[in-house]
Design an enzyme around this catalytic site. Structure first.
Site, short mmCIF file in Angstrom:
data_model
loop_
_atom_site.label_atom_id
_atom_site.label_comp_id
_atom_site.label_asym_id
_atom_site.label_seq_id
_atom_site.Cartn_x
_atom_site.Cartn_y
_atom_site.Cartn_z
N ARG A 1 0.85 -1.19 0.00
CA ARG A 1 0.00 0.00 0.00
C ARG A 1 0.89 1.24 0.00
O ARG A 1 1.73 1.42 0.88
CB ARG A 1 -0.92 0.01 1.23
CG ARG A 1 -1.93 -1.13 1.26
CD ARG A 1 -2.87 -0.97 2.44
NE ARG A 1 -3.77 -2.11 2.59
CZ ARG A 1 -4.93 -2.24 1.96
NH1 ARG A 1 -5.32 -1.31 1.10
NH2 ARG A 1 -5.70 -3.30 2.15
N ASP B 1 -14.34 -4.94 -2.03
CA ASP B 1 -15.38 -4.05 -1.55
C ASP B 1 -16.39 -3.66 -2.64
O ASP B 1 -17.44 -3.12 -2.32
CB ASP B 1 -14.76 -2.77 -0.98
CG ASP B 1 -13.96 -3.03 0.29
OD1 ASP B 1 -14.46 -3.78 1.14
OD2 ASP B 1 -12.85 -2.50 0.40
N ARG C 1 -27.83 -18.05 21.25
CA ARG C 1 -27.07 -16.82 21.39
C ARG C 1 -27.37 -15.81 20.28
O ARG C 1 -27.89 -16.15 19.23
CB ARG C 1 -25.57 -17.13 21.36
CG ARG C 1 -25.04 -17.84 22.59
CD ARG C 1 -23.61 -18.27 22.37
NE ARG C 1 -23.03 -18.87 23.58
CZ ARG C 1 -22.00 -19.71 23.58
NH1 ARG C 1 -21.44 -20.05 22.43
NH2 ARG C 1 -21.56 -20.21 24.72
#
Length: 359
Positions: free
Chosen positions: A75, A137, A172
């Site tokens: 990056r 994404d 749960r």
């Protein structure tokens, strides 16, 4: 001689190798002259510091199903691209120098939003650039789909699927935290596919009161022995959304929880008395082999990318729109996020299924 540079930048994902393979095969099939491929190691850093290797047909053999990237990645934030490196060197000039020194005819960049900003900058600086839409994404403007997204959706969905049995056995509430810092395409699709009761996205600020209401209502209706929340890592409460960026950043510095999911878990337990567990699939969502969809999709994108190289069509991102592979000007696509719209068809359809978005 046609000289082609190629790099992968930003986060890794499935189908990076499949896309590079398709570009090479397309050039090999369409080029009217001899060609050479140069692969830059570790993304833009390789281009800056002249770290590369010649790629041959052998490098592209057997990688259609291999995850990650054979070139390595890194990056290099766009906000720092104009800042000198530790030795005072101009990063952009270094990249231009390497491009010129190798006498490249074009540079192919496989990357997401930040990587495309740099690709567009290099294009504006006079380099011949072609970009390929890579991100789990699916948030790149100008394309309906990015490679890596469908494979990541499959992994995130399996994580939710595998929580169902333990959630139901113990009665749960389970929170599955899914990648998506600024956009919620991945948790939205995985949440729907995995049968989540509540999906929290960065684009739709949530109300804790509403989440508690949904949990209590389901319990009252005797359908709430267990519940599953698909939560984007960038999900934000309505109160936090009202803060300025500076105020929110300061608040995060004093955060006592590892992430928003653990904060939600604590608040749900306190207000409902329900037992809550958090599962974070994390980087597994980027890993492993690409699914069949991504292999085909990457092959289609790479085919067009190779054709563009041979035609000399530069300054574009290869994109997918209305079921067709198209070319989108880099300057139009770079730096623009494709967000989930709160009133979009997919959100409204999910609401019709009884899914809550915490608002």
């Amino acid at each position: 001689m046609l000289r082609i540079g190629m790099l992968t930048s930003g986060g890794d994902c499935q189908a990076l190798n499949a896309t590079m393979r398709a570009i090479y095969k397309s050039v090999a099939h369409n080029a009217q002259e001899p060609f050479e491929f140069y692969g830059f190691q570790d993304g833009y850093k390789g281009l800056m510091y002249n770290k590369y290797r010649m790629l041959t047909a052998d490098d592209f053999t057997g990688i259609l199903t291999v995850g990650g990237t054979i070139l390595g990645t890194s990056r290099v934030p766009f906000k720092d691209i104009r800042k000198p490196d530790e030795n005072g060197n101009d990063k952009v000039e270094m990249m231009k120098h390497t491009y010129s020194e190798l006498e490249l005819d074009c540079l192919v960049v496989l990357g997401g939003n930040g990587s495309l900003k740099t690709a567009n900058l290099l294009s504006q600086e006079g380099l011949n650039v072609i970009a390929m839409p890579k991100t789990i994404d699916n948030d790149l403007w100008g394309t309906d789909m990015t490679f890596g997204f469908q494979s990541a959706v499959d992994i995130a969905t399996r994580a939710i699927d595998e929580i169902h049995t333990t959630a139901s056995s113990h009665g749960r509430v389970f929170i599955v935290e899914i990648m998506g810092h600024k956009t919620g395409w991945l948790p939205l699709n995985a949440g729907i596919a995995g049968g989540a009761d509540i999906i929290l996205l960065p684009e739709i600020p949530y109300s804790m009161d509403k989440i508690v209401e949904v949990i209590e209502k389901k319990k009252t209706n005797n359908s709430g022995r267990f519940m599953i929340l698909a939560v984007a890592e960038g999900a934000m409460s309505q109160e936090d959304r009202k803060l300025s960026k500076k105020e929110y950043k300061k608040q995060l510095q004093n955060y006592m929880f590892p992430s928003v999911s653990y904060k939600l878990a604590a608040e749900i337990e306190e207000r409902t008395g329900r037992e809550v567990r958090v599962t974070v699939p994390g980087h597994t969502q980027r890993g492993g082999m690409p699914d069949a969809y991504d292999r085909v999709f990457a092959s289609r994108l790479g085919s067009e990318g190779g054709r563009m190289i041979c035609e000399g069509a530069f300054g574009f991102m290869v994109a997918y729109r209305n079921r067709e592979i198209v070319r989108v000007p880099l300057e139009d696509a770079a730096g623009k996020l494709k967000l989930v719209q709160p009133d979009s068809t997919i959100i409204n359809e999910a609401r019709m299924l009884g899914i809550s978005f915490g608002d």
